[in-house]
Scaffold this motif. Structure first.
Motif, PDB file in Angstrom:
ATOM      1  N   LEU A  95      76.897  78.031  34.381  1.00 13.93           N
ATOM      2  CA  LEU A  95      77.907  77.992  35.443  1.00 13.93           C
ATOM      3  C   LEU A  95      79.115  78.842  35.064  1.00 13.93           C
ATOM      4  CD1 LEU A  95      77.991  74.137  36.143  1.00 13.93           C
ATOM      5  CD2 LEU A  95      76.399  75.833  37.056  1.00 13.93           C
ATOM      6  N   ARG A  96      79.633  79.561  36.045  1.00 12.38           N
ATOM      7  CA  ARG A  96      80.886  80.292  35.879  1.00 12.38           C
ATOM      8  C   ARG A  96      81.933  79.655  36.779  1.00 12.38           C
ATOM      9  NH1 ARG A  96      80.831  84.794  32.913  1.00 12.38           N
ATOM     10  NH2 ARG A  96      78.831  85.837  32.490  1.00 12.38           N
ATOM     11  N   PRO A  97      83.087  79.306  36.239  1.00 16.71           N
ATOM     12  CA  PRO A  97      84.128  78.714  37.074  1.00 16.71           C
ATOM     13  C   PRO A  97      84.876  79.770  37.881  1.00 16.71           C
ATOM     14  CG  PRO A  97      84.940  78.966  34.842  1.00 16.71           C
ATOM     15  CD  PRO A  97      83.490  79.409  34.826  1.00 16.71           C
ATOM     16  N   LEU A  98      85.665  79.298  38.816  1.00 20.18           N
ATOM     17  CA  LEU A  98      86.589  80.151  39.542  1.00 20.18           C
ATOM     18  C   LEU A  98      87.910  80.212  38.782  1.00 20.18           C
ATOM     19  CD1 LEU A  98      86.006  78.670  43.113  1.00 20.18           C
ATOM     20  CD2 LEU A  98      85.070  80.821  42.226  1.00 20.18           C
ATOM     21  N   THR A 152      82.123  77.047  44.240  1.00 19.31           N
ATOM     22  CA  THR A 152      81.024  77.578  43.434  1.00 19.31           C
ATOM     23  C   THR A 152      79.707  76.977  43.935  1.00 19.31           C
ATOM     24  OG1 THR A 152      81.066  75.768  41.832  1.00 19.31           O
ATOM     25  CG2 THR A 152      82.565  77.639  41.433  1.00 19.31           C
ATOM     26  N   PRO A 153      78.556  77.534  43.544  1.00 20.13           N
ATOM     27  CA  PRO A 153      77.285  76.893  43.896  1.00 20.13           C
ATOM     28  C   PRO A 153      77.191  75.450  43.394  1.00 20.13           C
ATOM     29  CG  PRO A 153      76.870  79.148  43.244  1.00 20.13           C
ATOM     30  CD  PRO A 153      78.335  78.883  42.957  1.00 20.13           C
ATOM     31  N   ALA A 154      77.619  75.198  42.170  1.00 17.94           N
ATOM     32  CA  ALA A 154      77.546  73.840  41.621  1.00 17.94           C
ATOM     33  C   ALA A 154      78.422  72.877  42.410  1.00 17.94           C
ATOM     34  CB  ALA A 154      77.958  73.845  40.151  1.00 17.94           C
ATOM     35  N   ILE A 167      75.426  74.891  51.467  1.00 19.20           N
ATOM     36  CA  ILE A 167      74.972  74.614  50.106  1.00 19.20           C
ATOM     37  C   ILE A 167      74.429  75.908  49.521  1.00 19.20           C
ATOM     38  CG2 ILE A 167      73.269  73.396  48.710  1.00 19.20           C
ATOM     39  CD1 ILE A 167      73.535  71.024  50.524  1.00 19.20           C
ATOM     40  N   LEU A 168      74.921  76.275  48.347  1.00 14.74           N
ATOM     41  CA  LEU A 168      74.555  77.543  47.724  1.00 14.74           C
ATOM     42  C   LEU A 168      73.554  77.314  46.600  1.00 14.74           C
ATOM     43  CD1 LEU A 168      78.129  79.097  47.409  1.00 14.74           C
ATOM     44  CD2 LEU A 168      76.495  79.389  49.285  1.00 14.74           C
ATOM     45  N   PRO A 169      72.451  78.050  46.576  1.00 14.40           N
ATOM     46  CA  PRO A 169      71.502  77.911  45.475  1.00 14.40           C
ATOM     47  C   PRO A 169      72.138  78.311  44.146  1.00 14.40           C
ATOM     48  CG  PRO A 169      70.502  79.075  47.316  1.00 14.40           C
ATOM     49  CD  PRO A 169      71.974  78.983  47.607  1.00 14.40           C
ATOM     50  N   LEU A 170      71.786  77.580  43.105  1.00 10.89           N
ATOM     51  CA  LEU A 170      72.257  77.921  41.770  1.00 10.89           C
ATOM     52  C   LEU A 170      71.697  79.289  41.380  1.00 10.89           C
ATOM     53  CD1 LEU A 170      73.985  76.302  39.728  1.00 10.89           C
ATOM     54  CD2 LEU A 170      71.867  75.777  38.538  1.00 10.89           C
ATOM     55  N   GLY A 171      72.539  80.145  40.808  1.00 12.87           N
ATOM     56  CA  GLY A 171      72.108  81.470  40.416  1.00 12.87           C
ATOM     57  C   GLY A 171      72.088  82.474  41.550  1.00 12.87           C
ATOM     58  N   SER A 172      72.633  82.114  42.699  1.00 16.69           N
ATOM     59  CA  SER A 172      72.625  83.013  43.858  1.00 16.69           C
ATOM     60  C   SER A 172      73.720  84.071  43.790  1.00 16.69           C
ATOM     61  CB  SER A 172      72.776  82.212  45.153  1.00 16.69           C
ATOM     62  OG  SER A 172      74.010  81.507  45.185  1.00 16.69           O
ATOM     63  N   ASN A 173      74.636  83.947  42.818  1.00 15.09           N
ATOM     64  CA  ASN A 173      75.755  84.884  42.683  1.00 15.09           C
ATOM     65  C   ASN A 173      76.571  84.960  43.963  1.00 15.09           C
ATOM     66  OD1 ASN A 173      75.228  85.709  39.956  1.00 15.09           O
ATOM     67  ND2 ASN A 173      73.533  86.953  40.726  1.00 15.09           N
ATOM     68  N   HIS A 244      64.620  66.500  36.756  1.00 17.94           N
ATOM     69  CA  HIS A 244      65.712  66.367  37.731  1.00 17.94           C
ATOM     70  C   HIS A 244      66.825  67.335  37.366  1.00 17.94           C
ATOM     71  CE1 HIS A 244      67.463  64.543  41.133  1.00 17.94           C
ATOM     72  NE2 HIS A 244      68.329  63.746  40.510  1.00 17.94           N
ATOM     73  N   ASN A 245      66.472  68.629  37.306  1.00 18.31           N
ATOM     74  CA  ASN A 245      67.468  69.618  36.896  1.00 18.31           C
ATOM     75  C   ASN A 245      68.432  69.936  38.041  1.00 18.31           C
ATOM     76  OD1 ASN A 245      66.276  71.690  38.562  1.00 18.31           O
ATOM     77  ND2 ASN A 245      64.742  72.024  36.981  1.00 18.31           N
ATOM     78  N   LEU A 246      69.476  70.684  37.728  1.00 20.92           N
ATOM     79  CA  LEU A 246      70.536  70.920  38.710  1.00 20.92           C
ATOM     80  C   LEU A 246      70.042  71.745  39.889  1.00 20.92           C
ATOM     81  CD1 LEU A 246      73.492  70.470  39.435  1.00 20.92           C
ATOM     82  CD2 LEU A 246      74.063  72.526  38.147  1.00 20.92           C
ATOM     83  N   GLU A 247      69.199  72.726  39.634  1.00 16.92           N
ATOM     84  CA  GLU A 247      68.678  73.560  40.723  1.00 16.92           C
ATOM     85  C   GLU A 247      67.906  72.710  41.724  1.00 16.92           C
ATOM     86  OE1 GLU A 247      66.094  77.678  41.352  1.00 16.92           O
ATOM     87  OE2 GLU A 247      66.349  76.818  39.356  1.00 16.92           O
ATOM     88  N   GLU A 248      67.087  71.773  41.217  1.00 13.45           N
ATOM     89  CA  GLU A 248      66.319  70.895  42.094  1.00 13.45           C
ATOM     90  C   GLU A 248      67.247  69.951  42.862  1.00 13.45           C
ATOM     91  OE1 GLU A 248      63.561  68.822  44.191  1.00 13.45           O
ATOM     92  OE2 GLU A 248      63.300  70.737  43.139  1.00 13.45           O
ATOM     93  N   ARG A 249      68.290  69.486  42.228  1.00 13.19           N
ATOM     94  CA  ARG A 249      69.223  68.590  42.909  1.00 13.19           C
ATOM     95  C   ARG A 249      69.914  69.297  44.073  1.00 13.19           C
ATOM     96  NH1 ARG A 249      72.223  65.182  38.057  1.00 13.19           N
ATOM     97  NH2 ARG A 249      70.372  64.975  36.739  1.00 13.19           N
ATOM     98  N   ILE A 250      70.346  70.529  43.838  1.00 14.18           N
ATOM     99  CA  ILE A 250      71.012  71.286  44.887  1.00 14.18           C
ATOM    100  C   ILE A 250      70.046  71.557  46.042  1.00 14.18           C
ATOM    101  CG2 ILE A 250      72.058  73.525  45.443  1.00 14.18           C
ATOM    102  CD1 ILE A 250      73.292  73.511  42.664  1.00 14.18           C
ATOM    103  N   LEU A 251      68.801  71.874  45.719  1.00 20.68           N
ATOM    104  CA  LEU A 251      67.805  72.108  46.767  1.00 20.68           C
ATOM    105  C   LEU A 251      67.545  70.827  47.552  1.00 20.68           C
ATOM    106  CD1 LEU A 251      65.706  73.986  48.108  1.00 20.68           C
ATOM    107  CD2 LEU A 251      64.087  73.279  46.332  1.00 20.68           C
ATOM    108  N   SER A 252      67.405  69.709  46.851  1.00 25.13           N
ATOM    109  CA  SER A 252      67.094  68.428  47.506  1.00 25.13           C
ATOM    110  C   SER A 252      68.200  67.987  48.458  1.00 25.13           C
ATOM    111  CB  SER A 252      66.864  67.339  46.442  1.00 25.13           C
ATOM    112  OG  SER A 252      65.732  67.636  45.660  1.00 25.13           O
ATOM    113  N   GLU A 253      69.445  68.346  48.153  1.00 26.20           N
ATOM    114  CA  GLU A 253      70.564  67.977  49.026  1.00 26.20           C
ATOM    115  C   GLU A 253      70.380  68.534  50.434  1.00 26.20           C
ATOM    116  OE1 GLU A 253      73.705  66.324  48.736  1.00 26.20           O
ATOM    117  OE2 GLU A 253      72.750  65.384  47.010  1.00 26.20           O
ATOM    118  N   GLN A 254      69.669  69.639  50.553  1.00 23.56           N
ATOM    119  CA  GLN A 254      69.497  70.280  51.872  1.00 23.56           C
ATOM    120  C   GLN A 254      68.414  69.601  52.702  1.00 23.56           C
ATOM    121  OE1 GLN A 254      69.968  74.778  51.644  1.00 23.56           O
ATOM    122  NE2 GLN A 254      69.480  74.286  49.523  1.00 23.56           N
TER     123      GLN A 254
END
Length: 257
Positions: A95-98, A152-154, A167-173, A244-254
């Motif tokens: 993750l990169r912060p703002l 941020t995506p996270a 909702i932004l996919p993780l790693g979508s830049n 239950h990684n973060l990418e899957e959690r973000i996808l599941s939210e949708q």
């Protein structure tokens, strides 16, 4: 990471988190954050963000366990499993912060990082009037609203999503630009931007319509201009159980109805 990593256990102030810290430290040992191979915060998402702000510059991977109200950024707390084995199997999320720089009415400036979002909010009953520039070019002449945020995506599944942001996919830049209760332009619902976009919010009537800005939990009041960009210097690595990684959690939210 070493086969038997040195772990720094950090806990929120709740009784459950403090008890878990004592049990974990007794079983696996406990190290200072500077000397550890991995940080293990015990609490909720708020405490995770606090840990990242305090220790994110150390470059240590972070494996959080939920012992709080909200735990989107945390793993399940299981005291009967082998934590060393969980760490060896964990999947990383980078993750990169703002970076936020705010100028206030008094002429002072303040900077802060945000791993979730930076939000502008009106301070009084009157709506805020905010102009928005992207990479130095005016994009919204005047947004009349309760506020506006950059996520941020996270962080896109948190306040941003509650405000009907994407909702932004993780790693979508990418980053999300989302208005909060916009009145004019009425039909504008925000934008998805490249992560390297520099966003500048200009408060158009700071005396009659004062505005504050909050970067995660750090608030600055009476701002007149706020500049936001993704950090190129700071990156943190969160570790998650594979199932239950973060990418899957973000996808599941949708797909939650």
């Amino acid at each position: 990471m070493a086969m038997s990593p040195r772990i720094a256990f950090l806990a929120s102030n709740t009784e459950a988190a403090q008890q878990a810290r004592a049990q974990m430290a007794a079983r696996y040992g406990d190290h200072k954050p500077d000397a550890a191979d991995v940080l293990c915060p015990l609490g909720g998402d708020g405490f995770m963000l606090q840990t990242l702000h305090r220790h994110g510059d150390k470059g240590k991977p972070v494996f959080g366990m939920k012992l709080g109200t909200v735990g989107f950024l945390m793993n399940h707390y299981r005291d009967d499993d082998d934590l060393v084995e969980r760490l060896a199997l964990a999947e990383p999320a980078h993750l990169r912060p703002l970076e936020m720089l705010a100028l206030t009415e008094s002429g002072t400036s303040t900077g802060s990082l945000a791993y979730n979002d930076v939000s502008m909010l009106r301070q009084t009953r009157q709506a805020a009037h905010i102009g928005i520039d992207l990479n130095g070019q005016q994009r919204v002449e005047e947004l009349i609203c309760d506020g506006v945020l950059v996520s941020t995506p996270a962080g896109s599944t948190a306040y941003n999503y509650s405000a009907r942001g994407p909702i932004l996919p993780l790693g979508s830049n990418t980053i999300a630009l989302t208005p909060l209760a916009p009145y004019r332009p009425r039909r504008w619902r925000g934008a998805i931007l490249k992560a390297d976009t520099e966003v500048c919010f200009r408060v158009l009537d700071p005396y009659k319509r004062p505005v504050s800005v909050t970067a995660d939990s750090h608030e600055t009041r009476d701002v007149v201009e706020v500049t936001i960009r993704e950090s190129r210097q700071r990156q943190v690595t969160l570790l998650f159980d594979p199932e239950h990684n973060l990418e899957e959690r973000i996808l599941s939210e949708q797909f939650e109805f």
